[in-house]
Write a protein that holds these residues in place. Structure first.
Motif, PDB file in Angstrom:
ATOM      1  N   ASP A  19     -50.309  92.575 -39.157  1.00  0.00           N
ATOM      2  CA  ASP A  19     -49.382  91.535 -39.619  1.00  0.00           C
ATOM      3  C   ASP A  19     -48.420  91.127 -38.507  1.00  0.00           C
ATOM      4  OD1 ASP A  19     -50.535  91.388 -42.106  1.00  0.00           O
ATOM      5  OD2 ASP A  19     -48.936  92.457 -43.167  1.00  0.00           O
ATOM      6  N   ALA A  20     -47.893  92.101 -37.779  1.00  0.00           N
ATOM      7  CA  ALA A  20     -46.969  91.788 -36.670  1.00  0.00           C
ATOM      8  C   ALA A  20     -47.691  90.983 -35.592  1.00  0.00           C
ATOM      9  CB  ALA A  20     -46.400  93.077 -36.081  1.00  0.00           C
ATOM     10  N   ALA A  21     -48.941  91.338 -35.321  1.00  0.00           N
ATOM     11  CA  ALA A  21     -49.723  90.624 -34.305  1.00  0.00           C
ATOM     12  C   ALA A  21     -50.094  89.221 -34.787  1.00  0.00           C
ATOM     13  CB  ALA A  21     -50.977  91.428 -33.960  1.00  0.00           C
ATOM     14  N   PHE A  22     -50.529  89.097 -36.054  1.00  0.00           N
ATOM     15  CA  PHE A  22     -50.842  87.778 -36.608  1.00  0.00           C
ATOM     16  C   PHE A  22     -49.626  86.857 -36.504  1.00  0.00           C
ATOM     17  CE2 PHE A  22     -54.457  89.438 -39.426  1.00  0.00           C
ATOM     18  CZ  PHE A  22     -55.424  88.739 -38.724  1.00  0.00           C
ATOM     19  N   GLU A  23     -48.459  87.394 -36.862  1.00  0.00           N
ATOM     20  CA  GLU A  23     -47.244  86.583 -36.834  1.00  0.00           C
ATOM     21  C   GLU A  23     -46.938  86.102 -35.416  1.00  0.00           C
ATOM     22  OE1 GLU A  23     -42.637  86.685 -38.443  1.00  0.00           O
ATOM     23  OE2 GLU A  23     -43.765  88.555 -38.356  1.00  0.00           O
ATOM     24  N   GLU A  24     -47.029  86.999 -34.452  1.00  0.00           N
ATOM     25  CA  GLU A  24     -46.735  86.632 -33.056  1.00  0.00           C
ATOM     26  C   GLU A  24     -47.673  85.536 -32.554  1.00  0.00           C
ATOM     27  OE1 GLU A  24     -44.800  86.929 -29.248  1.00  0.00           O
ATOM     28  OE2 GLU A  24     -44.212  87.437 -31.288  1.00  0.00           O
ATOM     29  N   PHE A  25     -48.971  85.703 -32.806  1.00  0.00           N
ATOM     30  CA  PHE A  25     -49.944  84.718 -32.323  1.00  0.00           C
ATOM     31  C   PHE A  25     -49.964  83.450 -33.177  1.00  0.00           C
ATOM     32  CE2 PHE A  25     -51.877  88.513 -30.248  1.00  0.00           C
ATOM     33  CZ  PHE A  25     -51.879  88.031 -28.947  1.00  0.00           C
ATOM     34  N   ALA A  26     -49.399  83.511 -34.374  1.00  0.00           N
ATOM     35  CA  ALA A  26     -49.267  82.300 -35.192  1.00  0.00           C
ATOM     36  C   ALA A  26     -48.077  81.474 -34.717  1.00  0.00           C
ATOM     37  CB  ALA A  26     -49.108  82.659 -36.667  1.00  0.00           C
ATOM     38  N   LEU A  27     -47.034  82.150 -34.245  1.00  0.00           N
ATOM     39  CA  LEU A  27     -45.828  81.452 -33.802  1.00  0.00           C
ATOM     40  C   LEU A  27     -45.941  80.897 -32.384  1.00  0.00           C
ATOM     41  CD1 LEU A  27     -43.049  83.818 -35.197  1.00  0.00           C
ATOM     42  CD2 LEU A  27     -43.545  81.485 -35.940  1.00  0.00           C
ATOM     43  N   TYR A  28     -46.716  81.584 -31.548  1.00  0.00           N
ATOM     44  CA  TYR A  28     -46.755  81.213 -30.131  1.00  0.00           C
ATOM     45  C   TYR A  28     -48.190  81.058 -29.635  1.00  0.00           C
ATOM     46  CZ  TYR A  28     -42.043  83.059 -30.617  1.00  0.00           C
ATOM     47  OH  TYR A  28     -40.782  83.296 -31.056  1.00  0.00           O
ATOM     48  N   ASN A  37     -42.925  91.640 -28.007  1.00  0.00           N
ATOM     49  CA  ASN A  37     -42.372  91.196 -29.298  1.00  0.00           C
ATOM     50  C   ASN A  37     -43.027  91.942 -30.456  1.00  0.00           C
ATOM     51  OD1 ASN A  37     -40.699  89.341 -28.079  1.00  0.00           O
ATOM     52  ND2 ASN A  37     -42.053  87.598 -28.442  1.00  0.00           N
ATOM     53  N   ILE A  38     -44.335  92.165 -30.340  1.00  0.00           N
ATOM     54  CA  ILE A  38     -45.073  92.854 -31.413  1.00  0.00           C
ATOM     55  C   ILE A  38     -44.567  94.282 -31.573  1.00  0.00           C
ATOM     56  CG2 ILE A  38     -47.342  93.704 -32.146  1.00  0.00           C
ATOM     57  CD1 ILE A  38     -48.541  91.197 -30.700  1.00  0.00           C
ATOM     58  N   VAL A  39     -44.462  95.012 -30.459  1.00  0.00           N
ATOM     59  CA  VAL A  39     -44.034  96.413 -30.554  1.00  0.00           C
ATOM     60  C   VAL A  39     -42.569  96.514 -30.987  1.00  0.00           C
ATOM     61  CG1 VAL A  39     -45.784  97.272 -28.946  1.00  0.00           C
ATOM     62  CG2 VAL A  39     -43.534  96.646 -28.063  1.00  0.00           C
ATOM     63  N   LYS A  40     -41.773  95.503 -30.616  1.00  0.00           N
ATOM     64  CA  LYS A  40     -40.361  95.493 -31.041  1.00  0.00           C
ATOM     65  C   LYS A  40     -40.277  95.374 -32.563  1.00  0.00           C
ATOM     66  CE  LYS A  40     -36.028  93.107 -30.012  1.00  0.00           C
ATOM     67  NZ  LYS A  40     -35.404  91.976 -29.300  1.00  0.00           N
ATOM     68  N   LYS A  41     -41.082  94.485 -33.140  1.00  0.00           N
ATOM     69  CA  LYS A  41     -41.101  94.326 -34.598  1.00  0.00           C
ATOM     70  C   LYS A  41     -41.551  95.610 -35.283  1.00  0.00           C
ATOM     71  CE  LYS A  41     -42.166  89.432 -34.495  1.00  0.00           C
ATOM     72  NZ  LYS A  41     -43.252  88.499 -34.361  1.00  0.00           N
ATOM     73  N   LEU A  42     -42.467  96.309 -34.650  1.00  0.00           N
ATOM     74  CA  LEU A  42     -43.008  97.540 -35.239  1.00  0.00           C
ATOM     75  C   LEU A  42     -42.126  98.753 -34.976  1.00  0.00           C
ATOM     76  CD1 LEU A  42     -46.753  96.986 -34.221  1.00  0.00           C
ATOM     77  CD2 LEU A  42     -45.830  96.915 -36.547  1.00  0.00           C
ATOM     78  N   ALA A 107     -52.536  85.532 -41.579  1.00  0.00           N
ATOM     79  CA  ALA A 107     -53.878  85.303 -41.010  1.00  0.00           C
ATOM     80  C   ALA A 107     -54.192  83.808 -41.001  1.00  0.00           C
ATOM     81  CB  ALA A 107     -54.934  86.071 -41.805  1.00  0.00           C
ATOM     82  N   GLY A 108     -53.787  83.102 -42.078  1.00  0.00           N
ATOM     83  CA  GLY A 108     -53.997  81.654 -42.137  1.00  0.00           C
ATOM     84  C   GLY A 108     -53.215  80.933 -41.049  1.00  0.00           C
ATOM     85  N   GLY A 109     -51.968  81.354 -40.843  1.00  0.00           N
ATOM     86  CA  GLY A 109     -51.144  80.770 -39.783  1.00  0.00           C
ATOM     87  C   GLY A 109     -51.738  81.013 -38.411  1.00  0.00           C
ATOM     88  N   PHE A 110     -52.254  82.227 -38.213  1.00  0.00           N
ATOM     89  CA  PHE A 110     -52.906  82.564 -36.942  1.00  0.00           C
ATOM     90  C   PHE A 110     -54.119  81.667 -36.706  1.00  0.00           C
ATOM     91  CE2 PHE A 110     -56.515  84.939 -35.123  1.00  0.00           C
ATOM     92  CZ  PHE A 110     -56.073  85.050 -33.812  1.00  0.00           C
ATOM     93  N   LEU A 111     -54.992  81.542 -37.719  1.00  0.00           N
ATOM     94  CA  LEU A 111     -56.196  80.712 -37.552  1.00  0.00           C
ATOM     95  C   LEU A 111     -55.830  79.253 -37.309  1.00  0.00           C
ATOM     96  CD1 LEU A 111     -58.579  82.263 -40.242  1.00  0.00           C
ATOM     97  CD2 LEU A 111     -58.794  82.415 -37.750  1.00  0.00           C
ATOM     98  N   TYR A 112     -54.770  78.800 -37.963  1.00  0.00           N
ATOM     99  CA  TYR A 112     -54.321  77.426 -37.737  1.00  0.00           C
ATOM    100  C   TYR A 112     -53.882  77.252 -36.283  1.00  0.00           C
ATOM    101  CZ  TYR A 112     -51.649  73.115 -38.173  1.00  0.00           C
ATOM    102  OH  TYR A 112     -51.179  71.840 -37.998  1.00  0.00           O
ATOM    103  N   ASN A 113     -53.138  78.218 -35.771  1.00  0.00           N
ATOM    104  CA  ASN A 113     -52.654  78.127 -34.389  1.00  0.00           C
ATOM    105  C   ASN A 113     -53.795  78.259 -33.378  1.00  0.00           C
ATOM    106  OD1 ASN A 113     -50.276  77.502 -33.020  1.00  0.00           O
ATOM    107  ND2 ASN A 113     -49.971  79.612 -32.392  1.00  0.00           N
ATOM    108  N   VAL A 114     -54.797  79.058 -33.719  1.00  0.00           N
ATOM    109  CA  VAL A 114     -55.973  79.182 -32.838  1.00  0.00           C
ATOM    110  C   VAL A 114     -56.571  77.803 -32.591  1.00  0.00           C
ATOM    111  CG1 VAL A 114     -58.397  79.977 -32.779  1.00  0.00           C
ATOM    112  CG2 VAL A 114     -56.580  81.579 -33.382  1.00  0.00           C
TER     113      VAL A 114
END
Length: 201
Positions: A19-28, A37-42, A107-114
């Motif tokens: 989830d933390a990774a999906f969020e990061e790659f969905a935002l950027y 950023n991912i490890v900071k969230k975790l 996951a949807g946000g990530f795929l959209y950003n991909v």
């Protein structure tokens, strides 16, 4: 692909990491997204990440594979229907994508950003490569319809498949423009990419 240490983690812990990774790659975009950023969230040390994945690229492609499989599982039953009108299939497929996004916002946000990702030196043109894979599936569906004599045969299948894929992509752009959707804000709030009433979509 993930290292064994990641696969050995309890399911809930794996989900938090994904989830933390999906969020990061969905935002950027890939170039800007940060393992830091991912490890900071975790709340874990950066070194811990490298016990789970070899590098950022390894994580990104695992997320892409994981999210794509999740989405395909949701629509798989549609492709198993032998006697289904092609255009009904396209509409149902889009409806299932929306449902996937509602149930899996990160996951949807990530795929959209991909699908916005192009020409990155490290990962290549992901948008184009993803479209190529989708085109193969759509062409196969069109071929089955040609064999059933339900669609015309005078237009090359590759051309029809491309137009269908482009129209579906265009619908996402249209929804974003029409409803003034702030994609990044929705991801931050862990809301679906398109948080619009399903009947409107």
């Amino acid at each position: 692909m993930p290292l064994q240490t990641f696969l050995n983690l309890p399911k809930e812990r794996r989900k938090k990491i994904l989830d933390a990774a999906f969020e990061e790659f969905a935002l950027y975009e890939y170039k800007v997204a940060s393992i830091g950023n991912i490890v900071k969230k975790l709340g874990i040390a950066k070194g811990s990440f490298y016990r789970y994945f070899e590098n950022k690229k390894d994580l990104y492609f695992y997320l892409l594979d994981y999210a794509s499989k999740l989405r395909f599982e949701m629509v798989d039953f549609l492709f198993a229907k032998e006697e289904i009108d092609f255009f009904e299939l396209i509409v149902e497929n889009f409806a299932m994508k929306v449902k996937f996004d509602m149930e899996n916002p990160l996951a949807g946000g990530f795929l959209y950003n991909v699908m916005q990702e192009k020409n990155n030196e490290e990962i290549g043109n992901i948008q184009l490569e993803t479209k190529k894979k989708i085109l193969v599936i759509v062409e196969a569906l069109l071929l089955s319809q040609v064999r059933q004599h339900t669609i015309r045969t005078d237009i090359p299948l590759a051309d029809m498949a491309y137009l269908i894929v482009q129209v579906q992509w265009g619908i996402y752009d249209y929804l974003e423009i029409k409803y003034g959707i702030d994609f990044r804000e929705n991801v931050k709030q862990r809301k679906p990419v398109f948080s619009i009433p399903e009947e409107d979509i």
